[in-house]
Design a protein around this motif. Structure first.
Motif, PDB file in Angstrom:
ATOM      1  N   LEU A 289      -4.675   7.144   2.442  1.00  0.00           N
ATOM      2  CA  LEU A 289      -4.290   5.992   1.610  1.00  0.00           C
ATOM      3  C   LEU A 289      -4.365   6.316   0.127  1.00  0.00           C
ATOM      4  O   LEU A 289      -5.275   7.014  -0.316  1.00  0.00           O
ATOM      5  CB  LEU A 289      -5.230   4.822   1.871  1.00  0.00           C
ATOM      6  N   MET A 290      -3.416   5.771  -0.615  1.00  0.00           N
ATOM      7  CA  MET A 290      -3.445   5.842  -2.086  1.00  0.00           C
ATOM      8  C   MET A 290      -4.035   4.522  -2.581  1.00  0.00           C
ATOM      9  O   MET A 290      -3.317   3.545  -2.739  1.00  0.00           O
ATOM     10  CB  MET A 290      -2.020   5.994  -2.639  1.00  0.00           C
TER      11      MET A 290
ATOM     12  N   GLY B 205       4.884  10.557   0.011  1.00  0.00           N
ATOM     13  CA  GLY B 205       3.972  10.522  -1.127  1.00  0.00           C
ATOM     14  C   GLY B 205       4.448   9.647  -2.266  1.00  0.00           C
ATOM     15  O   GLY B 205       5.547   9.794  -2.766  1.00  0.00           O
ATOM     16  N   GLY B 206       3.607   8.692  -2.680  1.00  0.00           N
ATOM     17  CA  GLY B 206       3.899   7.863  -3.833  1.00  0.00           C
ATOM     18  C   GLY B 206       4.745   6.641  -3.559  1.00  0.00           C
ATOM     19  O   GLY B 206       4.871   5.779  -4.427  1.00  0.00           O
ATOM     20  N   LYS B 207       5.333   6.523  -2.374  1.00  0.00           N
ATOM     21  CA  LYS B 207       6.136   5.333  -2.061  1.00  0.00           C
ATOM     22  C   LYS B 207       5.223   4.151  -1.776  1.00  0.00           C
ATOM     23  O   LYS B 207       4.138   4.304  -1.225  1.00  0.00           O
ATOM     24  CB  LYS B 207       7.029   5.585  -0.848  1.00  0.00           C
TER      25      LYS B 207
ATOM     26  N   PHE C 166       0.838  -1.199   0.000  1.00  0.00           N
ATOM     27  CA  PHE C 166       0.000   0.000   0.000  1.00  0.00           C
ATOM     28  C   PHE C 166       0.870   1.246   0.000  1.00  0.00           C
ATOM     29  O   PHE C 166       2.082   1.178   0.173  1.00  0.00           O
ATOM     30  CB  PHE C 166      -0.945   0.010   1.215  1.00  0.00           C
ATOM     31  N   GLY C 167       0.234   2.382  -0.198  1.00  0.00           N
ATOM     32  CA  GLY C 167       0.946   3.658  -0.194  1.00  0.00           C
ATOM     33  C   GLY C 167       0.098   4.748   0.428  1.00  0.00           C
ATOM     34  O   GLY C 167      -1.114   4.616   0.554  1.00  0.00           O
ATOM     35  N   PHE C 168       0.774   5.828   0.806  1.00  0.00           N
ATOM     36  CA  PHE C 168       0.092   6.977   1.397  1.00  0.00           C
ATOM     37  C   PHE C 168       0.395   8.226   0.591  1.00  0.00           C
ATOM     38  O   PHE C 168       1.450   8.350  -0.013  1.00  0.00           O
ATOM     39  CB  PHE C 168       0.572   7.213   2.844  1.00  0.00           C
TER      40      PHE C 168
ATOM     41  N   TYR D 122       9.642  -3.801   3.338  1.00  0.00           N
ATOM     42  CA  TYR D 122      10.460  -2.822   2.610  1.00  0.00           C
ATOM     43  C   TYR D 122       9.595  -1.656   2.170  1.00  0.00           C
ATOM     44  O   TYR D 122       8.385  -1.739   2.130  1.00  0.00           O
ATOM     45  CB  TYR D 122      11.209  -3.440   1.427  1.00  0.00           C
ATOM     46  N   ALA D 123      10.282  -0.579   1.872  1.00  0.00           N
ATOM     47  CA  ALA D 123       9.581   0.630   1.416  1.00  0.00           C
ATOM     48  C   ALA D 123      10.165   1.062   0.086  1.00  0.00           C
ATOM     49  O   ALA D 123      11.296   0.814  -0.209  1.00  0.00           O
ATOM     50  CB  ALA D 123       9.737   1.738   2.427  1.00  0.00           C
TER      51      ALA D 123
END
Length: 137
Positions: A69-70, A115-117, A61-63, A136-137
């Motif tokens: 949440l993205m 953002g976007g990670k 997931f991403g933020f 991992y990120a």
């Protein structure tokens, strides 16, 4: 500013009491400063079903920079003994935890980098305790 009838010590006590009430209510939750604080923040919202030790689900997931949440978290791996229904309930509980804890409260410095990670985290039961760890990120 002077509080009439309280004096300096009484005013300080009142301010300390007010600060304690705010902290106890959760109204002043500390902003997250880095990626290692995401898991401990999310675990407050995770209420997994009764599942055997070693049960795990990995989510991707991403933020956004505002901590929202993205898109929906995506299950990338699941291992839960107990059948398909328990697997689905376990995975849903982890997804729900991320959704319920969002938006995250981010420090301005961390918000500028998040953002976007894409983050990959494992939600698991170890020694009968829920654990969330960053893969991992």
């Amino acid at each position: 500013m002077r509080l009439i009838g309280f004096g300096r010590c009484g005013a300080l006590l009142l301010l300390e009491l007010f600060a304690a009430l705010i902290a106890a209510s959760g109204a002043s939750a500390a902003a997250l400063e880095n990626v290692s604080e995401i898991g401990p923040s999310l675990i407050q919202c995770w209420h997994p079903p009764a599942a055997p030790d070693g049960s795990a689900v990995t989510l991707r997931f991403g933020f956004r920079r505002d901590g929202s949440l993205m898109g929906a978290p995506r299950v990338t791996y699941i291992s839960v003994k107990g059948g398909a229904a328990l697997e689905r309930t376990f995975a849903d509980s982890a997804v729900r935890a991320i959704e319920q804890c969002s938006p995250l409260q981010l420090s301005p410095r961390f918000a500028a980098t998040i953002g976007g990670k894409v983050y990959v985290m494992q939600f698991s039961i170890l020694k009968r305790q829920p654990v969330i760890r960053l893969m991992y990120a």
